[in-house]
Design an enzyme around this catalytic site. Structure first.
Site, PDB file in Angstrom:
ATOM      1  NE  ARG A  99     -36.780 -25.316 -17.529  1.00 30.32           N
ATOM      2  CZ  ARG A  99     -37.205 -26.804 -18.066  1.00 30.32           C
ATOM      3  NH1 ARG A  99     -38.251 -26.628 -18.847  1.00 30.32           N
ATOM      4  NH2 ARG A  99     -36.894 -27.812 -17.497  1.00 30.32           N
ATOM      5  CG  ASP A 159     -32.508 -29.860 -21.005  1.00 33.56           C
ATOM      6  OD1 ASP A 159     -32.880 -29.702 -19.610  1.00 33.56           O
ATOM      7  OD2 ASP A 159     -32.370 -28.668 -21.479  1.00 33.56           O
ATOM      8  NE  ARG A 162     -33.901 -33.267 -15.246  1.00 35.09           N
ATOM      9  CZ  ARG A 162     -34.163 -31.978 -14.908  1.00 35.09           C
ATOM     10  NH1 ARG A 162     -34.725 -30.975 -15.947  1.00 35.09           N
ATOM     11  NH2 ARG A 162     -34.346 -31.432 -13.722  1.00 35.09           N
ATOM     12  CG  HIS A 186     -33.358 -25.448 -19.962  1.00 31.39           C
ATOM     13  ND1 HIS A 186     -33.208 -26.776 -19.602  1.00 31.39           N
ATOM     14  CD2 HIS A 186     -33.694 -25.040 -18.669  1.00 31.39           C
ATOM     15  CE1 HIS A 186     -33.379 -27.383 -18.466  1.00 31.39           C
ATOM     16  NE2 HIS A 186     -33.700 -25.999 -17.778  1.00 31.39           N
TER      17      HIS A 186
HETATM   18  N1  LIG Z   1     -30.975 -23.808 -16.196  1.00 30.83           N
HETATM   19  C1  LIG Z   1     -31.371 -24.957 -15.436  1.00 30.83           C
HETATM   20  O1  LIG Z   1     -31.122 -26.035 -15.819  1.00 30.83           O
HETATM   21  C2  LIG Z   1     -32.217 -25.003 -14.253  1.00 30.83           C
HETATM   22  C3  LIG Z   1     -32.737 -23.532 -13.662  1.00 30.83           C
HETATM   23  N2  LIG Z   1     -33.196 -23.470 -12.457  1.00 30.83           N
HETATM   24  C4  LIG Z   1     -33.623 -22.201 -12.133  1.00 30.83           C
HETATM   25  O2  LIG Z   1     -32.684 -21.654 -11.069  1.00 30.83           O
HETATM   26  C5  LIG Z   1     -33.161 -20.729 -10.114  1.00 30.83           C
HETATM   27  C6  LIG Z   1     -33.263 -21.240  -8.787  1.00 30.83           C
HETATM   28  O3  LIG Z   1     -33.817 -22.221  -8.459  1.00 30.83           O
HETATM   29  P1  LIG Z   1     -33.750 -23.009  -6.891  1.00 30.83           P
HETATM   30  O4  LIG Z   1     -32.218 -22.723  -6.316  1.00 30.83           O
HETATM   31  O5  LIG Z   1     -34.510 -24.208  -6.832  1.00 30.83           O
HETATM   32  O6  LIG Z   1     -34.789 -21.816  -6.304  1.00 30.83           O
HETATM   33  P2  LIG Z   1     -34.468 -21.205  -4.586  1.00 30.83           P
HETATM   34  O7  LIG Z   1     -35.791 -20.296  -4.286  1.00 30.83           O
HETATM   35  O8  LIG Z   1     -34.203 -22.413  -3.635  1.00 30.83           O
HETATM   36  O9  LIG Z   1     -33.284 -20.540  -4.635  1.00 30.83           O
HETATM   37  C7  LIG Z   1     -32.931 -19.362  -5.078  1.00 30.83           C
HETATM   38  C8  LIG Z   1     -32.343 -18.327  -4.084  1.00 30.83           C
HETATM   39  O10 LIG Z   1     -32.104 -17.163  -4.927  1.00 30.83           O
HETATM   40  C9  LIG Z   1     -32.214 -16.031  -3.712  1.00 30.83           C
HETATM   41  N3  LIG Z   1     -32.129 -14.574  -4.413  1.00 30.83           N
HETATM   42  C10 LIG Z   1     -33.362 -14.105  -4.768  1.00 30.83           C
HETATM   43  N4  LIG Z   1     -33.031 -12.947  -5.369  1.00 30.83           N
HETATM   44  C11 LIG Z   1     -31.807 -12.742  -4.945  1.00 30.83           C
HETATM   45  C12 LIG Z   1     -31.010 -11.487  -5.305  1.00 30.83           C
HETATM   46  N5  LIG Z   1     -31.233 -10.439  -5.991  1.00 30.83           N
HETATM   47  N6  LIG Z   1     -29.601 -11.638  -5.037  1.00 30.83           N
HETATM   48  C13 LIG Z   1     -29.078 -12.850  -4.509  1.00 30.83           C
HETATM   49  N7  LIG Z   1     -29.954 -14.011  -3.951  1.00 30.83           N
HETATM   50  C14 LIG Z   1     -31.241 -13.971  -4.609  1.00 30.83           C
HETATM   51  C15 LIG Z   1     -33.279 -16.471  -2.790  1.00 30.83           C
HETATM   52  O11 LIG Z   1     -33.042 -15.593  -1.577  1.00 30.83           O
HETATM   53  C16 LIG Z   1     -32.974 -17.920  -2.860  1.00 30.83           C
HETATM   54  O12 LIG Z   1     -32.237 -18.285  -1.836  1.00 30.83           O
HETATM   55  C17 LIG Z   1     -34.696 -20.676 -10.656  1.00 30.83           C
HETATM   56  O13 LIG Z   1     -34.961 -19.563 -11.549  1.00 30.83           O
HETATM   57  C18 LIG Z   1     -34.928 -21.994 -11.597  1.00 30.83           C
HETATM   58  O14 LIG Z   1     -35.898 -22.068 -12.457  1.00 30.83           O
HETATM   59  C19 LIG Z   1     -33.379 -24.550 -11.734  1.00 30.83           C
HETATM   60  C20 LIG Z   1     -32.994 -25.826 -12.185  1.00 30.83           C
HETATM   61  C21 LIG Z   1     -32.473 -26.202 -13.317  1.00 30.83           C
HETATM   62  O1  LIG Z   2     -37.839 -27.398 -14.506  1.00 33.34           O
HETATM   63  C1  LIG Z   2     -37.564 -26.394 -14.135  1.00 33.34           C
HETATM   64  O2  LIG Z   2     -38.191 -25.270 -13.746  1.00 33.34           O
HETATM   65  C2  LIG Z   2     -35.964 -26.175 -13.505  1.00 33.34           C
HETATM   66  C3  LIG Z   2     -35.234 -26.362 -14.825  1.00 33.34           C
HETATM   67  O3  LIG Z   2     -34.806 -25.567 -15.315  1.00 33.34           O
HETATM   68  C4  LIG Z   2     -35.156 -27.917 -14.915  1.00 33.34           C
HETATM   69  O4  LIG Z   2     -34.952 -28.823 -13.709  1.00 33.34           O
HETATM   70  O5  LIG Z   2     -34.607 -28.405 -15.726  1.00 33.34           O
END
Ligand SMILES: NC(=O)C1=CN([C@@H]2O[C@H](COP(=O)(O)OP(=O)(O)OC[C@H]3O[C@@H](n4cnc5c(N)ncnc54)[C@H](O)[C@@H]3O)[C@@H](O)[C@H]2O)C=CC1
Ligand SMILES: O=C([O-])CC(=O)C(=O)O
Length: 319
Positions: A99, A159, A162, A186
């Site tokens: 990450r 987390d 999970r 995380h």
């Molecule tokens: N904190 C957590 O537990 C988790 C964090 N994540 C994180 O969440 C983020 C998103 O993941 P996904 O939805 O799978 O990615 P994704 O690629 O499916 O969606 C991200 C979206 O953000 C948009 N985007 C990019 N730059 C932008 C901006 N400046 N303004 C507005 N929209 C913008 C993109 O066009 C895209 O549609 C990633 O960084 C991922 O690592 C994902 C899962 C869990």
């Molecule tokens: O694994 C990743 O990169 C996205 C995330 O944070 C999660 O699913 O826990």
């Protein structure tokens, strides 16, 4: 309309930035729970958020919700006066990545998105999801004037879900029978699943499991995101979306529920100037209390190690 009455006895507007996998899943779960009047999805990709919003709205009569979901291509005026804003914009990792490697692109996105959001909703509560999440939460803390209770990083709720999944697996028990929490950063190495505190119907899981089984649960929990990324080719979205929606629900309906969230610490757990996952109480004011639980010496050492990892990533920020 049959919205659950929230604490303010008013209607709730929630903005989700990033209409990708996590953002859309989050919007869907919020809508299905039917406590918000409006969800605005915003994305930089032309027409994308509008398309996702329309598709989701066409599930309303099937899934029985009244929440209005609208889409916006980068027009922050449409997000004005949001009560809660969720930041999922940014790139997800690919198999083999950490990450932390996402920081180069995501820091710039999170900084500009949080600034645009707050111009139109200066009193919003911000939930940060984009990775590396603890560092992105710290970035929002450092670059906005929001009070710390209004900046919440989502990671520990996912987390912990999970962790419970893995506990149920080895206990051969229904998930509703188990309880457990993950604190710390995380990240693949930084999570601290509190196995010593985990229970099955209030009985410590150590009564049922061998050390080897408990080690398996802890290790599988820590790499939970990486395991899914390997299987899916990109990171997960259902459980992340559900976890965010649970935080949003707790705030919107002033539930006073406890979740591990990334929050700015000022002496709690002996830590300062860092955002990292610890148990907090969520209600209408965002983080209403940081709960300090008694940790064993081993858990304290793991928390310390986790802190060092997050600080190293924070050091890469230009703030
Ligand atoms: N904190 C957590 O537990 C988790 C964090 N994540 C994180 O969440 C983020 C998103 O993941 P996904 O939805 O799978 O990615 P994704 O690629 O499916 O969606 C991200 C979206 O953000 C948009 N985007 C990019 N730059 C932008 C901006 N400046 N303004 C507005 N929209 C913008 C993109 O066009 C895209 O549609 C990633 O960084 C991922 O690592 C994902 C899962 C869990
Ligand atoms: O694994 C990743 O990169 C996205 C995330 O944070 C999660 O699913 O826990």
């Amino acid at each position: 309309m049959r919205f659950e009455i929230n604490s303010k006895n008013t209607i709730m507007k929630i903005t989700v930035v990033g209409a990708g996998a996590v953002g859309a899943s989050c919007a869907e779960y919020i809508a299905i729970k039917n406590f918000a009047s409006e969800v605005v999805l915003l994305d930089i990709k032309e027409g994308y958020a509008e398309g996702k919003a329309m598709d989701l709205m066409q599930t309303a009569s099937l899934n029985g919700f009244d929440t209005k979901i609208t889409g916006s291509t980068n027009d922050y005026a449409k997000t004005a006066d949001s009560d809660i804003v969720v930041i999922t914009s940014g790139i997800p990792r690919k198999p083999g990545m950490t990450r932390e490697e996402l920081i180069g692109i995501n820091a710039g996105i999170v900084k500009s998105v949080s600034s645009s959001l707050l111009q139109h909703s200066p009193n919003a509560i911000v939930i940060v999801v984009s990775n590396p999440m603890d560092t992105m939460t710290y970035l929002v803390h450092k670059t906005t004037s929001l009070s710390k209770n209004r900046i919440i990083g989502m990671g520990g709720a996912l987390d912990s879900a999970r962790f419970k999944y893995r506990l149920a697996e080895v206990l051969k028990a229904p998930i509703s029978d188990v309880d457990g929490m993950v604190i710390g950063g995380h990240s693949d190495t930084g999570m601290v699943p509190l196995i010593g505190h985990a229970t099955r119907n209030s009985v410590k899981v150590s009564e049922f499991l061998t050390q080897e089984q408990m080690d398996y649960v802890v290790e599988e929990t820590k790499v939970g995101g990486a395991t899914l990324t390997k299987l899916l080719g990109t990171s997960a979205w259902y459980a992340p979306g559900a976890a965010v929606s649970s935080l949003v629900h707790a705030i919107a309906c002033d539930q006073k529920k406890m979740f591990p969230c990334s929050t700015f610490l000022e002496g709690e757990y002996g830590l300062n100037d860092i955002c990292i996952g610890v148990p907090v109480i969520l209600g209408k004011n965002g983080i209403e209390e940081i709960v300090e639980i008694e940790l064993s010496e081993a858990e304290k050492a793991k928390m310390q190690e986790s802190t060092e990892g997050v600080r190293k990533t924070n050091g890469l920020l230009e703030v």
